[in-house]
Design a protein around this motif. Structure first.
Motif, PDB file in Angstrom:
ATOM      1  N   LEU A  85      21.059  36.129  -5.577  1.00 27.51           N
ATOM      2  CA  LEU A  85      20.118  37.190  -5.936  1.00 27.51           C
ATOM      3  C   LEU A  85      19.742  38.028  -4.718  1.00 27.51           C
ATOM      4  O   LEU A  85      19.694  39.261  -4.782  1.00 27.51           O
ATOM      5  CB  LEU A  85      18.873  36.590  -6.582  1.00 27.51           C
ATOM      6  N   ILE A  86      19.516  37.364  -3.603  1.00 30.44           N
ATOM      7  CA  ILE A  86      19.203  38.080  -2.359  1.00 30.44           C
ATOM      8  C   ILE A  86      20.373  38.963  -1.943  1.00 30.44           C
ATOM      9  O   ILE A  86      20.193  40.128  -1.569  1.00 30.44           O
ATOM     10  CB  ILE A  86      18.829  37.093  -1.236  1.00 30.44           C
ATOM     11  N   LEU A  87      21.589  38.426  -2.017  1.00 30.22           N
ATOM     12  CA  LEU A  87      22.773  39.208  -1.648  1.00 30.22           C
ATOM     13  C   LEU A  87      22.984  40.392  -2.594  1.00 30.22           C
ATOM     14  O   LEU A  87      23.348  41.482  -2.155  1.00 30.22           O
ATOM     15  CB  LEU A  87      24.014  38.321  -1.625  1.00 30.22           C
ATOM     16  N   THR A 135       9.282  37.001  -5.958  1.00 30.91           N
ATOM     17  CA  THR A 135       8.849  36.017  -6.951  1.00 30.91           C
ATOM     18  C   THR A 135      10.026  35.189  -7.451  1.00 30.91           C
ATOM     19  O   THR A 135       9.932  33.962  -7.569  1.00 30.91           O
ATOM     20  CB  THR A 135       8.153  36.714  -8.137  1.00 30.91           C
ATOM     21  N   ALA A 136      11.137  35.849  -7.740  1.00 28.52           N
ATOM     22  CA  ALA A 136      12.316  35.138  -8.261  1.00 28.52           C
ATOM     23  C   ALA A 136      12.887  34.158  -7.239  1.00 28.52           C
ATOM     24  O   ALA A 136      13.199  33.016  -7.576  1.00 28.52           O
ATOM     25  CB  ALA A 136      13.383  36.148  -8.679  1.00 28.52           C
ATOM     26  N   THR A 137      13.001  34.604  -5.999  1.00 25.25           N
ATOM     27  CA  THR A 137      13.573  33.700  -4.989  1.00 25.25           C
ATOM     28  C   THR A 137      12.610  32.563  -4.656  1.00 25.25           C
ATOM     29  O   THR A 137      13.052  31.440  -4.431  1.00 25.25           O
ATOM     30  CB  THR A 137      13.989  34.456  -3.714  1.00 25.25           C
ATOM     31  N   ARG A 138      11.315  32.847  -4.645  1.00 24.55           N
ATOM     32  CA  ARG A 138      10.351  31.750  -4.447  1.00 24.55           C
ATOM     33  C   ARG A 138      10.519  30.707  -5.545  1.00 24.55           C
ATOM     34  O   ARG A 138      10.515  29.506  -5.290  1.00 24.55           O
ATOM     35  CB  ARG A 138       8.918  32.286  -4.460  1.00 24.55           C
ATOM     36  N   SER A 139      10.650  31.176  -6.763  1.00 20.91           N
ATOM     37  CA  SER A 139      10.814  30.274  -7.893  1.00 20.91           C
ATOM     38  C   SER A 139      12.107  29.469  -7.781  1.00 20.91           C
ATOM     39  O   SER A 139      12.109  28.252  -7.985  1.00 20.91           O
ATOM     40  CB  SER A 139      10.806  31.096  -9.181  1.00 20.91           C
TER      41      SER A 139
END
Length: 131
Positions: free
Chosen positions: A10-12, A77-81
């Motif tokens: 997702l980050i990439l 929020t998504a990556t923290r999750s």
């Protein structure tokens, strides 16, 4: 393990999407100086008016709404999750739609940025290269 891989993916994806904004601005600028200035001007408001660094719940009404729907907030929020590091509930109100659907919203935002800025950059490059 799979959640961590998904978070990195997702980050990439988001980094790839954002990487099309810079060339688009640079190719539309009339000079190197303008391209250099405009290349980062959009990044500061996008980053700092998000839930990545400060609690969205402390922001005034209109700014809170912008921060809740900001793609950077969704990515954070998504990556923290996915990394299993939930943000404190005060960061994004749990009743907001982008918070409840952070992964999907982050994917939609990333693909939308790619869909808009990739064709613009390629089209502008073709005009400049062949024109």
């Amino acid at each position: 393990m799979l959640d961590a891989i998904a978070a990195y993916g997702l980050i990439l994806l988001f980094a790839f999407a954002m990487s099309w904004v810079g060339p688009t601005i640079g190719l539309m600028a009339r000079s190197v100086e303008v391209a250099q200035s405009a290349g980062l001007i959009w990044l500061f408001p996008l980053t700092f008016v998000s839930g990545a660094f400060v609690s969205v719940s402390t922001m005034p009404g209109p700014l809170r709404t912008i921060a809740e729907w900001n793609p950077v907030s969704a990515i954070a929020t998504a990556t923290r999750s996915l990394f299993g590091n939930q943000a404190p509930p005060a960061v994004v109100p749990p009743s907001s739609w982008p918070d409840l659907h952070a992964i999907g919203y982050a994917l939609v935002c990333s693909y939308a940025v790619i869909a808009v800025f990739m064709p613009l950059a390629v089209s502008r490059y073709r005009r400049i290269a062949h024109g």
